[in-house]
Design a protein around this motif. Structure first.
Motif, PDB file in Angstrom:
ATOM      1  N   ASP E 134      12.947  22.330 -21.254  1.00  0.00           N
ATOM      2  CA  ASP E 134      13.391  22.527 -22.647  1.00  0.00           C
ATOM      3  C   ASP E 134      14.675  23.338 -22.692  1.00  0.00           C
ATOM      4  OD1 ASP E 134      10.872  21.551 -24.018  1.00  0.00           O
ATOM      5  OD2 ASP E 134      10.017  23.201 -22.873  1.00  0.00           O
ATOM      6  N   SER E 135      15.682  22.905 -21.963  1.00  0.00           N
ATOM      7  CA  SER E 135      16.878  23.758 -21.847  1.00  0.00           C
ATOM      8  C   SER E 135      17.543  23.997 -23.197  1.00  0.00           C
ATOM      9  CB  SER E 135      17.879  23.157 -20.856  1.00  0.00           C
ATOM     10  OG  SER E 135      18.433  21.961 -21.351  1.00  0.00           O
ATOM     11  N   GLU E 136      17.283  23.129 -24.164  1.00  0.00           N
ATOM     12  CA  GLU E 136      17.918  23.285 -25.478  1.00  0.00           C
ATOM     13  C   GLU E 136      17.402  24.508 -26.219  1.00  0.00           C
ATOM     14  OE1 GLU E 136      15.781  21.054 -24.650  1.00  0.00           O
ATOM     15  OE2 GLU E 136      14.348  20.656 -26.257  1.00  0.00           O
TER      16      GLU E 136
ATOM     17  N   THR F  78      21.190   9.839 -23.195  1.00  0.00           N
ATOM     18  CA  THR F  78      20.320  10.820 -22.531  1.00  0.00           C
ATOM     19  C   THR F  78      20.670  12.243 -22.948  1.00  0.00           C
ATOM     20  OG1 THR F  78      21.742  10.860 -20.563  1.00  0.00           O
ATOM     21  CG2 THR F  78      19.873   9.340 -20.535  1.00  0.00           C
ATOM     22  N   SER F  79      21.937  12.496 -23.269  1.00  0.00           N
ATOM     23  CA  SER F  79      22.319  13.862 -23.653  1.00  0.00           C
ATOM     24  C   SER F  79      21.761  14.235 -25.022  1.00  0.00           C
ATOM     25  CB  SER F  79      23.844  14.007 -23.646  1.00  0.00           C
ATOM     26  OG  SER F  79      24.356  13.850 -22.343  1.00  0.00           O
ATOM     27  N   ASN F  82      18.331  15.289 -24.552  1.00  0.00           N
ATOM     28  CA  ASN F  82      18.291  16.646 -24.007  1.00  0.00           C
ATOM     29  C   ASN F  82      18.925  17.680 -24.947  1.00  0.00           C
ATOM     30  OD1 ASN F  82      16.977  16.111 -21.565  1.00  0.00           O
ATOM     31  ND2 ASN F  82      18.879  15.491 -20.566  1.00  0.00           N
ATOM     32  N   CYS F  84      21.923  18.202 -25.941  1.00  0.00           N
ATOM     33  CA  CYS F  84      23.110  18.848 -25.380  1.00  0.00           C
ATOM     34  C   CYS F  84      24.327  18.583 -26.255  1.00  0.00           C
ATOM     35  CB  CYS F  84      23.373  18.331 -23.969  1.00  0.00           C
ATOM     36  SG  CYS F  84      24.867  19.062 -23.263  1.00  0.00           S
ATOM     37  N   SER F 132      15.452   9.858 -17.201  1.00  0.00           N
ATOM     38  CA  SER F 132      15.705  11.186 -17.751  1.00  0.00           C
ATOM     39  C   SER F 132      14.406  11.921 -18.093  1.00  0.00           C
ATOM     40  CB  SER F 132      16.574  11.051 -19.009  1.00  0.00           C
ATOM     41  OG  SER F 132      16.903  12.306 -19.526  1.00  0.00           O
ATOM     42  N   GLY F 167      21.905  14.829 -16.618  1.00  0.00           N
ATOM     43  CA  GLY F 167      20.747  15.689 -16.874  1.00  0.00           C
ATOM     44  C   GLY F 167      21.032  17.095 -16.350  1.00  0.00           C
ATOM     45  N   ASN F 170      23.743  18.570 -18.700  1.00  0.00           N
ATOM     46  CA  ASN F 170      23.127  18.976 -19.980  1.00  0.00           C
ATOM     47  C   ASN F 170      22.486  20.356 -19.856  1.00  0.00           C
ATOM     48  OD1 ASN F 170      21.676  15.698 -20.907  1.00  0.00           O
ATOM     49  ND2 ASN F 170      23.786  16.396 -20.975  1.00  0.00           N
ATOM     50  N   ARG F 171      21.768  20.566 -18.749  1.00  0.00           N
ATOM     51  CA  ARG F 171      21.078  21.848 -18.562  1.00  0.00           C
ATOM     52  C   ARG F 171      22.091  22.992 -18.401  1.00  0.00           C
ATOM     53  NH1 ARG F 171      17.864  17.779 -17.356  1.00  0.00           N
ATOM     54  NH2 ARG F 171      15.645  17.963 -17.897  1.00  0.00           N
TER      55      ARG F 171
END
Lengths: 189, 189, 189, 189, 189, 189
Positions: E134-136, F78-79, F82, F84, F132, F167, F170-171
């Motif tokens: 859950d990096s967001e 995918t972003s 996530n 991002c 992802s 991925g 994004n992190r």
């Protein structure tokens, strides 16, 4: 106008609409310069159309401590969580205009925790996301957090009502495959 | 009547309500023998009350291929997934009555896959649950499955509309902490 | 008795059961006025039947600070989260009777956070739900919260044990498609 | 022996145990060369201990088409999904020994889809994971898939029973913070 | 060496590799006594191979307050959450060796909350799991918790970087079906 | 340029950068008219910067059957999953330009199932989302679906590699709180 279908269902001709609905559609067209597709897609059912927009106006046009931009933030944040293309794009445009800020809509849609908004607005969106995703967990403590940010109980009802109403709208837009008008993408940028 | 609060918000006295709302409330009282709390809790806001019940009636009182019992099944199944006490208990009562079946409401609430309903009704509830939980995944193939069970596109709109409307209702009931009337628990058993 | 099958598996005739199992079944029939289907469905396997009910009794009939009604609350809340029709309906009936409260079972099943129960009972169910859904996250802090509500470590073992045992029972009921007896739906209402 | 506690609860001395439990513990010690901690941790409660191991034996020592290694595969795969340290490590050891394969336990624990096992065993584990995580979705079609791999209905009961029993065991091990014996880590490698 | 394929994709012969890659592979073989399969599987693409290992070394071989064992703990914990067989088994071996502890790798993989590690290391893994899943949701408060355990901002970057890099690695290992070498299973036990 | 911080970490002055990194940054500035913040934020660590962009170029600048627009679609879809902000906004801009389509980026970000893209592109994004979110479930059948749309195994590696790399990206963007440049919001609209 794009030649992609705007709904999985039949879309009525404006001229064939009941008078009151036609009037609302034309007024909107006059104001925006085009007819937002939600009016045409939902006009497929007159009774539901009338109730939908009466509900919409009761929540979005009313007075209260939430600014119009804040109401749109709620729509945009929860609609992206529901993957609703129409609502994110159309209400993103309205948010940019209401907030006079060309960046805030995309920021709020993708991750409101990193948007250029106030801590009070983040608390508002925390609650909106909770109502949207896990409304069964709402307790008095959540009300207290919002009160700590200066929200009244009427404001909390507004946040919940807008979230709940657009949760319904998101689901109808997803099922009808409602297409956002091309115009929305660049409004307010 | 229980002495537990029926809402986190102020609940108006019936006599203080606008005439049209008061009429609707009294008519309901006459019909049911008591006033379902949803009428009192939502009467906190007149405009929203009117839109809410207009929408409700447009979806639940209309003609179509879904029986009244089937419409209630949609409400009960999706409301338990949303952990909405008011809607499961109140609409469970209505479902028992409409279906003339004292068992079906609890069965559908807990796990509709094991309820005494038809394969067509299970397909209807599969779709309702998808709209409720993952509406962004709805595609033409989902429409085809329903058509294979004899549902028309208008029926599909009905299923989606009822699911979406009660998803909104569930969220408002959860946020207001709307309490089901004691009467509902035993109706139709 | 309903003519729906009560299990996906073969259900033995009572007369064909080993003596000790037959005795237990008949004693239950005498007490309840009917044979709860779980006895017949699980009697498909004698060894497992004996162990299942020995375990059940060790957890549900033992002394301790949890009342019998509280033990049933744990069963009802976690069984609805596991969508187990048999356990919610059968133990809902027992809960109504044990608590002498016709409303509490449906309330606890749908959303215990809004049930007419004490804060101590909500803490008990918070923990039961955590054990049921995310037992790997249990830490000393969770024990401390329960101790703060007056629960001893033995009580905590009881909560965990009941949750874990009925988690097993829920899975067996779901796989066998165990059908609740019609009688349960109205008991204690 | 490690000096870490093996349980959050009191662990009885072997000599203080009831005679039948003491016998079982000593027999196990004789067989394994040490006392697996599950015996000591659960001996905290004699009645539950007896029922637990009676159930265990009824599922794990019975005849049937599942090999002993296959039964252990079910335990290992579902226990890692439940993040149960004791069960993955202890039953991983047993699996290595039963399967005479030093690699299979870690493979099955982490991702059984990539383990060196047969398609039939993968189907068995697909079902076990479904029972463990989403047992409410089990339908006749799932039975048919297993039958297509040669499993009888009795085998399916075995898979479900082992999954359900160890789901209970996982929860008790997580709540008690049951520690695997150091010996298990290298057995069968 | 096992005769199971080590990748879904073509695996190059060592002699056919570009000189710099060949050198790295042979150096690794010299050091470990065998060629870890990740080198062969990723050598399928030279450019990506070089970038992958340059990134790997920048994160895993650099100085800083995280010990080499702690870096491996991050890999093992997050890789099991991503069900990556290669990374759990290969880096589990490295962790056992770096930590001179034969138990810690399996403990951290299955449930780091119950591993024999320090509270500081648990906080490190809490953050790594948050970044992985859950990096967001990462906010300044998460940084503060880590600072409270003595981590500098550079350490936090390291934790995030290692988590993010191995999240990528896990996905490539899962898609290529990268097989861990048999040697890893027993190293350091 | 906005006066909001672009990172939680120290951002180096361009003039203080190692020569090779400075060159890359200035080349980018020349090409785009501004320095995308990812260059400045990641320049906080030179070694990781070099590996990151080497990896990026190996995946995004290589030949193959995926068009440059398709590679960007993978990043954008995918972003957003996530959450991002940087990647959706920056790569959304690139996607609009590469695809010469002002609408496609927002469509793909919010719900690629309803975007104006081909069935082949939807299959590509189905797989990217699986890699992802659930890469452990990838099996040979997923490869077969992609092959049925004309993708080669090398194309599949590309889809997986781009998904896995972003991925990671994004992190890092979420943890550093990397801010997208204002310029990106309107590019290509």
């Amino acid at each position: 106008m794009s030649d992609h279908p705007i709904s999985r269902f039949l879309v009525p001709e404006i001229d064939s609409l009941p008078e009151d609905i036609k009037e609302r559609v034309l007024a909107m067209q006059e104001k925006a310069g085009f007819v937002p597709n939600v009016f045409l897609v939902l006009a497929h059912r007159s009774e539901e159309f009338r109730a939908f927009f009466a509900y919409h106006d009761a929540l979005m046009e009313k007075d209260g401590n939430l600014t119009k931009a804040e109401r749109e933030m709620i729509v945009v944040a929860t609609s992206n969580a529901n993957s609703c293309q129409y609502c994110v794009i159309a209400h993103g445009a309205v948010l940019r205009i209401r907030a006079k800020n060309p960046l805030v809509a995309d920021q709020v849609a993708i991750n409101y925790l990193k948007a250029d908004i106030t801590p009070r607005q983040k608390a508002m969106l925390d609650f909106a996301m909770q109502v949207s995703m896990d409304s069964e967990t709402v307790t008095e403590e959540d009300f207290d957090i919002l009160r700590g940010h200066g929200f009244t109980d009427e404001d909390i009802w507004d946040i919940a009502g807008i979230t709940a109403f657009f949760g319904m709208s998101n689901r109808m837009a997803n099922v009808t495959s409602m297409r956002p008008n091309d115009e929305f993408y660049t409004m307010g940028r």
